[in-house]
Each structure stands twice: as structure tokens, then as C-alpha cells.
Design an enzyme around this catalytic site. Structure first.
Site, PDB file in Angstrom:
ATOM      1  CD  GLU A   1      -2.660   1.076   2.420  1.00  0.00           C
ATOM      2  OE1 GLU A   1      -2.668   0.163   3.392  1.00  0.00           O
ATOM      3  OE2 GLU A   1      -3.341   1.929   2.748  1.00  0.00           O
TER       4      GLU A   1
ATOM      5  NE  ARG B   1       2.883  -8.406  10.187  1.00  0.00           N
ATOM      6  CZ  ARG B   1       2.936  -7.226   9.930  1.00  0.00           C
ATOM      7  NH1 ARG B   1       3.744  -6.202   9.892  1.00  0.00           N
ATOM      8  NH2 ARG B   1       1.909  -6.805   8.692  1.00  0.00           N
TER       9      ARG B   1
ATOM     10  CE  LYS C   1       3.120   0.127   5.056  1.00  0.00           C
ATOM     11  NZ  LYS C   1       2.479  -0.181   3.699  1.00  0.00           N
TER      12      LYS C   1
HETATM   13  P1  ATP Z   1       2.601  -2.455   8.244  1.00  0.00           P
HETATM   14  O1  ATP Z   1       1.755  -2.960   9.094  1.00  0.00           O
HETATM   15  O2  ATP Z   1       3.979  -2.274   8.736  1.00  0.00           O
HETATM   16  O3  ATP Z   1       2.101  -1.024   8.112  1.00  0.00           O
HETATM   17  P2  ATP Z   1       1.552  -3.276   5.898  1.00  0.00           P
HETATM   18  O4  ATP Z   1       1.112  -4.770   5.883  1.00  0.00           O
HETATM   19  O5  ATP Z   1       0.455  -2.484   5.986  1.00  0.00           O
HETATM   20  O6  ATP Z   1       2.553  -2.935   6.766  1.00  0.00           O
HETATM   21  P3  ATP Z   1       1.577  -3.350   3.113  1.00  0.00           P
HETATM   22  O7  ATP Z   1       2.210  -2.362   2.156  1.00  0.00           O
HETATM   23  O8  ATP Z   1       0.145  -3.640   3.264  1.00  0.00           O
HETATM   24  O9  ATP Z   1       2.062  -3.044   4.636  1.00  0.00           O
HETATM   25  O10 ATP Z   1       2.262  -4.877   2.921  1.00  0.00           O
HETATM   26  C1  ATP Z   1       2.714  -5.103   1.666  1.00  0.00           C
HETATM   27  C2  ATP Z   1       3.001  -6.626   1.731  1.00  0.00           C
HETATM   28  O11 ATP Z   1       4.272  -6.732   2.720  1.00  0.00           O
HETATM   29  C3  ATP Z   1       1.883  -7.259   2.445  1.00  0.00           C
HETATM   30  O12 ATP Z   1       1.621  -8.564   1.564  1.00  0.00           O
HETATM   31  C4  ATP Z   1       2.347  -7.773   3.856  1.00  0.00           C
HETATM   32  O13 ATP Z   1       1.634  -8.842   4.271  1.00  0.00           O
HETATM   33  C5  ATP Z   1       3.941  -7.642   3.546  1.00  0.00           C
HETATM   34  N1  ATP Z   1       4.447  -7.236   5.029  1.00  0.00           N
HETATM   35  C6  ATP Z   1       4.147  -6.245   5.336  1.00  0.00           C
HETATM   36  N2  ATP Z   1       4.870  -6.087   6.772  1.00  0.00           N
HETATM   37  C7  ATP Z   1       5.384  -7.434   6.763  1.00  0.00           C
HETATM   38  C8  ATP Z   1       6.377  -8.011   7.646  1.00  0.00           C
HETATM   39  N3  ATP Z   1       6.883  -7.591   8.790  1.00  0.00           N
HETATM   40  N4  ATP Z   1       7.111  -9.281   7.355  1.00  0.00           N
HETATM   41  C9  ATP Z   1       6.614  -9.908   6.182  1.00  0.00           C
HETATM   42  N5  ATP Z   1       5.721  -9.399   5.284  1.00  0.00           N
HETATM   43  C10 ATP Z   1       5.395  -8.087   5.791  1.00  0.00           C
HETATM   44 MG    MG Z   2      -1.454  -2.732   5.073  1.00  0.00          MG
END
Ligand code: ATP
Ligand code: MG
Length: 560
Positions: free
Chosen positions: A36, A262, A272
Site C-alpha cells: 500500500e 511476518r 508504517k
Molecule cells: P505495516 O503493518 O508495517 O504498516 P502493511 O502490512 O500495512 O505494513 P503493506 O504495504 O500492506 O504493509 O504490505 C505489503 C505486503 O508486505 C503485504 O503482503 C504484507 O503482508 C507484507 N508485509 C508487511 N509487513 C511485513 C512483515 N513485517 N513481514 C513480512 N511481510 C510483511
Molecule cells: Mg496494510
């Protein structure tokens, strides 16, 4: 890569099984990385990137980059650009497969209209509070909305009005008509569309209704022909909603969702939201501050993409959450930099040293190895003269027992140059040592003497008249606690006050020309890299990581 089943992770096993049983269209694995664009990528994302792009590489398929841009209020072009450059830096390429959830807004809208026409979706006029209240809990079923039985005609009219901008945010919600009593809360009439007045980075003002994640994501996957939709464990509960969306009449290809744990690392925060807060509060200099666990931060700090790929590889792909040790990451960084970093001499806490018996204007050039680990790295010539800088800590007025560096009467080796013996020192007004006087043995050139006598200490040095003055930024962990915020509930309480210490160092000549992206080892001090703030007259270097390897000890202890 090994070809034994036991070395496969659980997703690889699923893929190999799907391939072997003809369950993959055209036998082509298609994955996607769906960030995102509401922030910069962090180390957690590296795991997802390496997994998705890595699987596509391993099985000869492809991986799409899909920007999941359904929340225009928080999204920005700056983030999209940074995401793309970060993935490239990590060494992956999506080729022409760059997609945006917003590419599918028209299709998603049509699917929503179709659902309404089939009586499978309705416009809900409950307030957001009522929606929440009537959703029920984990133990109690939800309550049907009074609007659930609105006529198809009225639903169509209201949805069209929503789209036309006739209603304020929060007034209406388009929901799927599933089951308010479902044990899975995500199946209790999930929202499909909400009203949002915000300029979208790509579609501008075209839309004022935006599709929700649980509707957008599976359909985007289906449209793109994704075969294995891999996400983190928190989406496990959303899988029934995912499967429902993929089962909507008319959707031809039904991808499958698989969840993995994760990546969590101690001493770091990786949400984020928190990273944005650190930037907005000015606690760090930006998303790419070298203390940030963002891809742009670690890159600026001097981590290599190879080391990070190695790191996530070692961590592996699991189905159970765990916390990985920060020192394992640093271990991987050192392992890689040890092989590739050019060794140079830099004095980080300079003290003047004068060789009293060395000819006044003489300059000698000593040949030094650029990297003892790499025979192809070559050598360079480093100037030596009567006045040098050495590290302040390499001289002691009152040497403790076992101190083998310089003190009055003691002889040490100046790396690759001569043996010197300290004879006297000067002090400044405050009584601090300001200069050391030595004599040298001209016969010890190159670091050995004809009589074969041994010295125990070796100091690195920089010739004073050739030295390059530089700003040295010594970075350490941004947080001092393993689990920031655990004690007080506020992660900001655990900031490490010494996460950045600035020094003025003296470097061997030539280093003023080094560029960001170069990997250096300052002998005895650590790995360093030039910072983007470097200008022609003001070189700036970041400490990537110290030389000490605490992980190796830990590993030995744990018997790994
Ligand atoms: P955050 O929770 O840190 O804000 P997010 O999951 O909202 O991260 P996205 O941009 O939606 O961030 O994530 C893009 C991809 O990266 C998704 O498939 C998500 O599952 C993966 N992802 C995010 N954080 C992690 C992590 N700590 N380890 C592995 N994969 C991750
Ligand atoms: Mg997200």
C-alpha cells in the site's frame, strides 16, 4: 538451490504439489507483491519481496508489482516512487507487470453493480457506529441491518448517487449480503465500497467511492491471474472473504491465498504508522534516516542488498510468529561486507603524532591491500610523513596492565609502515594530551625488522598533511529496548539517546572521492559508507555496523 523436498518451505511444497498435479494454469507460477503506497518499505517488506519474487524466479514464473492504492487519503506518489526504487535496489524486477488496484476501479464497480442486481449487495444507511455495534463480537452474532432488504432498484439508485457525489462521507456503505451470524466477523456483510472525497494519486477526482481491501484484493489477484496469493498471518481470518470474492459469478480464475508469519526483529519498530510518526515528529531526519528500518534507511546506512536477501533467507518462511534477533541481521551484513568492503585507514578520534627523527619534508608511499579477503581487490599506495594522526585511545599516559599500544617507552607498529617508540607528549591548557612524540626505526620499513623483534600493538594512522577531514556519523540502534514500548506502552520512551554520535575524523586521501553505495571498512573501527549529504568540501560517512560480531559468540553458545 537444493532439490530435496525437506529443504522446501511450506509454500514451495504447495507450489510443487500444484505444479505436479496440473493445478497451475499454463504451468506458470504468478505471484505479486502488493504494497500500500502509504509509506516507505521496511525490512519486513523485504521478506515478502524476496518470497514473492524469489518464488517466481525459482519456478520460472513471474511476480507482479501491485500498488494497492485504495486509500487515497494516505497515499502519495512519493511513496510509489520509493517503493519501486527499493525493490529494484533489492535486485528484483517486475518487468512490464506494474499494476495498480486503481487500474481495476471500473471493473470493480461493474462487479459491485452486478452483485446488487443479483440481490447480493445492498446500500446500508446505518451510521458507522451502528455498523460497528451491529457487527457483533467473536462470541455474539451480528444483527441484520434494517436496510438489508432494500429493493434492488433502490440499491442501484443509491449506489449510483454515492458514485455521483450526492452524499457525504459515512452516509452510506455498500455491503455484501453474506451472513451476519457467521462465526467469522469478516463474513458478516463485509463492506465493499465507502464514500471518500479525496484526490487519488492516479485517478484524481474521478471517484468519490473507493472499494475496500477484502473486495479489491482478491479480484485484483483474479484479474491478474495470480496463482499463489501470499500474505502475512493477520489475513488468515480474511481468507473466507477472499474466497467469497473469487467465487463471484463471472470471475474466471480463482487464486488461493496462503499466509506466512511476518518478520519481526527485536529493537525495531516496523509499523508504517510508527515510522511515519518518527518522521513527522522530527525524531529522525526522514524516511531514509540511516537509523530507520526502512529499505531506504538501511541502504543509506550501507547495508547491501545481498546481505538482506541472505538475512531473510536464513530467517526462513514459517507459519508461526517469532521475533528474530537484531544481531542475526548485523551478522549477515558483516558477512557480506567482509567479502566486499575496501579496507581503508580512518582515524575517528584524531591525536597528532610527530616522528622526531623522520626527515621534515619526506613523503613515502606504502602499498596496502584493499581487501585481504579478495585477491582481485588489488592494492593502493598510502602516503606517510613526519606528522600523523592516530586514534586517541591508542596512546596512554598511564597504561593499564596488558595495554600493548603506545605509551612512553613502548614500541608499536604503524600499520604497513614503521615501528615507532613514544618518547614524550604535549598537553593542552586543560591538561589533555595534544601531541605524542615518537622516534622511528628506519630499518622497520614495511613492519618488520632485520633482528626480527616483535611488537604487540599495531595502530592505523593517517598522514596529517594528506589527511581528508570528514564528518563521521556513528549510528547505533534507534531504540535501546528489545521490545520498544513494552514497559510504558509508548515506544518513544525507549529511544536510544546515543543512536547518533557525530565525530570529526581524519581519513586517508582518496576517500574524498568515494560515493554513496561504496562499501568501506575503516580498519579496526567498522564498516562505513559515504552519506548522501557528502559535498565536495565536506565528506560525510555513516557507520554501517561495527566490526564486533556478537552473533558469532551467541551462535557458538547455542551450538548452531
Ligand atoms: P505495516 O503493518 O508495517 O504498516 P502493511 O502490512 O500495512 O505494513 P503493506 O504495504 O500492506 O504493509 O504490505 C505489503 C505486503 O508486505 C503485504 O503482503 C504484507 O503482508 C507484507 N508485509 C508487511 N509487513 C511485513 C512483515 N513485517 N513481514 C513480512 N511481510 C510483511
Ligand atoms: Mg496494510
Amino acid at each position: 538451490m537444493e532439490n530435496t523436498t525437506s529443504s522446501l518451505n511450506f509454500i514451495e511444497k504447495i507450489i510443487e504439489d500444484d505444479l505436479a498435479n496440473g493445478r497451475v494454469p499454463n504451468n506458470t507460477i504468478v505471484t505479486r507483491f502488493p504494497p500500500e503506497p502509504n509509506g516507505y518499505l521496511h525490512i519486513g517488506h523485504i521478506k515478502s519481496i524476496c518470497l514473492n519474487f524469489g518464488l517466481a524466479q525459482k519456478y520460472g514464473g513471474r511476480c507482479h508489482l501491485r500498488l494497492d492504492d485504495t486509500n487515497p487519503a494516505k497515499e502519495d506518489m512519493e511513496y510509489i516512487d520509493s517503493i519501486k526504487s527499493d525493490i529494484r535496489w533489492l535486485g528484483f524486477d517486475w518487468g512490464k507487470h506494474e499494476y495498480y488496484a486503481s487500474d481495476y476501479y471500473d471493473q470493480l464497480y461493474e462487479i459491485a453493480v452486478k452483485l446488487i442486481k443479483e440481490g447480493l449487495a445492498y446500500v446500508d444507511s446505518q451510521t458507522p457506529e451502528q455498523v460497528k455495534e451491529n457487527r457483533g463480537t467473536l462470541t455474539e452474532p451480528g444483527k441484520n441491518s434494517p436496510d438489508r432488504d432494500r429493493s434492488i432498484e433502490e440499491n442501484l439508485r443509491l449506489f449510483e448517487e454515492m458514485r455521483a457525489g450526492k452524499h457525504p462521507e459515512g452516509k452510506f456503505l455498500l455491503r455484501a449480503k453474506l451472513d451476519m451470524a457467521s462465526p467469522n466477523i469478516n463474513m458478516r456483510d463485509p463492506a465493499l465500497y465507502r464514500i471518500k472525497y479525496a484526490d487519488h494519486p492516479r485517478t484524481g477526482k474521478k471517484w468519490c467511492i473507493y472499494p475496500m481491501y477484502d473486495f479489491t484484493h482478491p479480484i485484483s489477484d483474479a484479474i491478474e491471474g495470480i496463482t499463489h496469493s501470499i500474505c502475512t498471518l493477520e489475513f488468515e481470518d480474511h481468507r473466507p472473504a477472499y474466497d467469497w470474492a473469487c467465487s463471484i459469478d463471472g470471475i474466471e480464475h480463482a487464486p488461493h491465498q496462503y499466509e506466512f508469519a511476518r518478520l519481526n526483529i527485536n529493537y525495531l519498530v516496523m509499523s508504517k504508522r510508527k515510522l511515519l510518526q518518527l518522521v513527522q515528529m522530527g525524531i529522525v531526519s526522514g524516511w531514509d534516516d540511516p537509523r530507520m528500518p526502512t529499505v531506504s534507511g538501511i541502504r543509506r546506512r550501507g547495508y547491501s542488498p545481498e546481505s538482506m536477501r541472505d538475512f531473510v533467507n536464513r530467517v526462513g518462511v514459517a507459519k508461526v510468529e517469532s521475533v528474530v534477533d537484531y544481531s542475526l541481521m548485523e551478522f549477515c551484513v558483516r558477512e557480506d561486507l567482509n567479502k566486499r568492503a575496501k579496507r581503508v585507514m580512518a582515524v575517528l578520534d584524531p591525536m597528532r603524532l610527530v616522528i622526531d627523527n623522520y626527515p621534515e619534508d619526506q613523503v613515502e608511499y606504502f602499498e596496502m591491500e584493499n581487501n585481504p579477503e579478495d585477491p582481485n581487490a588489488g592494492t593502493r599506495k598510502v602516503p606517510f610523513s613526519k606528522e600523523l594522526y592516530i586514534e586517541r585511545e591508542d596512546f596512554s599516559i598511564d597504561p593499564p596492565k596488558g595495554y600493548h599500544r603506545l605509551y612512553i617507552g613502548n614500541e608499536v607498529r604503524l600499520k604497513s609502515a614503521y615501528y615507532v617508540t613514544a618518547v614524550s607528549y604535549e598537553t593542552d591548557a586543560e591538561g589533555n594530551v595534544s601531541c605524542i612524540h615518537c622516534t622511528y626505526d628506519p630499518q622497520s620499513k614495511g613492519g618488520e625488522t632485520p633482528d626480527g623483534r616483535k611488537v604487540k600493538g599495531t595502530s592505523h594512522w593517517v598522514s596529517a598533511k594528506h589527511a581528508v577531514k570528514a564528518e563521521i556519523r556513528l549510528y547505533d540502534k534507534l531504540f535501546a529496548a528489545e521490545d520498544p514500548g513494552k514497559a510504558t506502552g509508548n515506544y518513544l520512551d525507549d529511544l536510544n539517546p546515543e543512536s547518533l554520535v557525530i565525530r570529526e575524523g581524519m581519513l586517508e586521501p582518496g576517500l574524498e572521492n568515494s560515493k554513496p553505495g561504496e562499501y568501506l571498512q575503516f580498519i579496526r573501527s567498522g564498516y562505513f559508507t559515504p552519506d548522501y549529504d557528502t559535498t565536495a568540501n565536506h565528506p560525510v560517512f555513516n557507520r554501517t555496523v561495527t566490526l564486533k560480531d556478537s552473533w558469532a559468540k551467541q551462535k557458538a553458545k547455542m551450538g548452531i
